[in-house]
Enzyme design. Structure first.
Site, PDB file in Angstrom:
ATOM      1  N   HIS A 139       0.831  -1.201   0.000  1.00 30.68           N
ATOM      2  CA  HIS A 139       0.000   0.000   0.000  1.00 30.68           C
ATOM      3  C   HIS A 139       0.869   1.256   0.000  1.00 30.68           C
ATOM      4  O   HIS A 139       0.598   2.221  -0.713  1.00 30.68           O
ATOM      5  CB  HIS A 139      -0.916   0.026   1.237  1.00 30.68           C
ATOM      6  CG  HIS A 139      -1.928  -1.085   1.270  1.00 30.68           C
ATOM      7  ND1 HIS A 139      -2.130  -1.875   2.385  1.00 30.68           N
ATOM      8  CD2 HIS A 139      -2.786  -1.541   0.342  1.00 30.68           C
ATOM      9  CE1 HIS A 139      -3.087  -2.759   2.132  1.00 30.68           C
ATOM     10  NE2 HIS A 139      -3.501  -2.582   0.893  1.00 30.68           N
ATOM     11  N   LYS A 170     -20.841  -2.671  11.702  1.00 30.49           N
ATOM     12  CA  LYS A 170     -20.814  -3.890  10.893  1.00 30.49           C
ATOM     13  C   LYS A 170     -19.438  -4.533  10.782  1.00 30.49           C
ATOM     14  O   LYS A 170     -19.314  -5.740  10.804  1.00 30.49           O
ATOM     15  CB  LYS A 170     -21.290  -3.564   9.464  1.00 30.49           C
ATOM     16  CG  LYS A 170     -22.767  -3.291   9.380  1.00 30.49           C
ATOM     17  CD  LYS A 170     -23.175  -3.169   7.935  1.00 30.49           C
ATOM     18  CE  LYS A 170     -24.601  -2.650   7.812  1.00 30.49           C
ATOM     19  NZ  LYS A 170     -24.810  -1.942   6.565  1.00 30.49           N
TER      20      LYS A 170
HETATM   21  P1  ADP Z   1     -10.027  -3.622  -0.234  1.00 29.79           P
HETATM   22  O1  ADP Z   1     -10.715  -4.222   0.936  1.00 29.79           O
HETATM   23  O2  ADP Z   1     -10.712  -2.404  -0.771  1.00 29.79           O
HETATM   24  O3  ADP Z   1      -9.608  -4.587  -1.315  1.00 29.79           O
HETATM   25  P2  ADP Z   1      -7.254  -3.507   0.618  1.00 29.79           P
HETATM   26  O4  ADP Z   1      -6.818  -2.818   1.849  1.00 29.79           O
HETATM   27  O5  ADP Z   1      -7.103  -4.978   0.563  1.00 29.79           O
HETATM   28  O6  ADP Z   1      -8.720  -3.003   0.399  1.00 29.79           O
HETATM   29  O7  ADP Z   1      -6.480  -2.899  -0.647  1.00 29.79           O
HETATM   30  C1  ADP Z   1      -6.584  -1.554  -1.022  1.00 29.79           C
HETATM   31  C2  ADP Z   1      -5.979  -1.368  -2.418  1.00 29.79           C
HETATM   32  O8  ADP Z   1      -4.595  -1.685  -2.390  1.00 29.79           O
HETATM   33  C3  ADP Z   1      -6.583  -2.273  -3.494  1.00 29.79           C
HETATM   34  O9  ADP Z   1      -6.606  -1.557  -4.717  1.00 29.79           O
HETATM   35  C4  ADP Z   1      -5.607  -3.419  -3.575  1.00 29.79           C
HETATM   36  O10 ADP Z   1      -5.631  -4.048  -4.848  1.00 29.79           O
HETATM   37  C5  ADP Z   1      -4.305  -2.680  -3.354  1.00 29.79           C
HETATM   38  N1  ADP Z   1      -3.229  -3.549  -2.830  1.00 29.79           N
HETATM   39  C6  ADP Z   1      -3.292  -4.407  -1.807  1.00 29.79           C
HETATM   40  N2  ADP Z   1      -2.101  -5.022  -1.598  1.00 29.79           N
HETATM   41  C7  ADP Z   1      -1.255  -4.527  -2.556  1.00 29.79           C
HETATM   42  C8  ADP Z   1       0.116  -4.778  -2.903  1.00 29.79           C
HETATM   43  N3  ADP Z   1       0.853  -5.663  -2.229  1.00 29.79           N
HETATM   44  N4  ADP Z   1       0.633  -4.079  -3.935  1.00 29.79           N
HETATM   45  C9  ADP Z   1      -0.124  -3.200  -4.624  1.00 29.79           C
HETATM   46  N5  ADP Z   1      -1.417  -2.921  -4.355  1.00 29.79           N
HETATM   47  C10 ADP Z   1      -1.984  -3.572  -3.344  1.00 29.79           C
END
Ligand code: ADP
Length: 151
Positions: free
Chosen positions: A18, A42
């Site tokens: 992230h 929720k």
């Molecule tokens: P959500 O519940 O909305 O999927 P996440 O916290 O899992 O939220 O992810 C937020 C965003 O970050 C999404 O667009 C996801 O694809 C992206 N993301 C998650 N992990 C990675 C990573 N390792 N590298 C790049 N992007 C990522």
């Protein structure tokens, strides 16, 4: 016009993957709003939302153009209220693509001005996922290498 991007997610927890998306996004946008989707009635989170807000704020303390919020409404509505015209998301694989594709179509229907921008994950972070980190942590594994802050 200022280019303001919303980076929405669960961030349970916020990872180095992230962080990488946010830092690369800074080259494209004037301001990035990191928004943790959270509904206290929720959502059942593994990492408490208030602690995660503090960790993310600490991670980007040197960047005044990055802010951190929580929200419990439609992402498109939250973006509109904060004058964000872009949604920033990361893509790791085809599973992410399928999911992101349908969400972005819906967001566009709800708020025509909202343009989704996807950054392909950096290879060194491609395998990092919040759900795997939760699993490792649950069974006592060391997750410090996956996070940009100290838990
Ligand atoms: P959500 O519940 O909305 O999927 P996440 O916290 O899992 O939220 O992810 C937020 C965003 O970050 C999404 O667009 C996801 O694809 C992206 N993301 C998650 N992990 C990675 C990573 N390792 N590298 C790049 N992007 C990522």
């Amino acid at each position: 016009m200022k280019r303001i991007a919303l980076f929405p997610g669960s961030f349970d927890p916020f990872t180095k993957g992230h962080e990488d998306i946010v830092l690369r996004g800074l080259k494209l946008f004037d301001e990035i709003i990191i928004a943790i989707g959270y509904n206290s009635g929720k959502s059942v989170r593994y990492f408490p939302v208030n602690e995660m807000v503090q960790h993310i704020k600490a991670t980007f303390a040197a960047h005044p153009n990055i802010s951190v919020h929580t929200y419990a409404e439609l992402t498109a509505e939250f973006a509109r209220k904060h004058k964000a015209n872009y949604l920033l998301r990361g893509l790791r694989n085809t599973t992410d693509f399928e999911y992101e594709n349908s969400i972005s179509q819906i967001n566009r229907q709800l708020f025509v001005e909202l343009e989704s921008v996807f950054l392909i994950t950096s290879p060194e972070f491609a395998w990092i996922s919040s759900s795997i980190i939760r699993e490792v942590h649950k069974y006592g594994g060391d997750i410090s290498g996956f996070l940009p802050y100290k838990l």
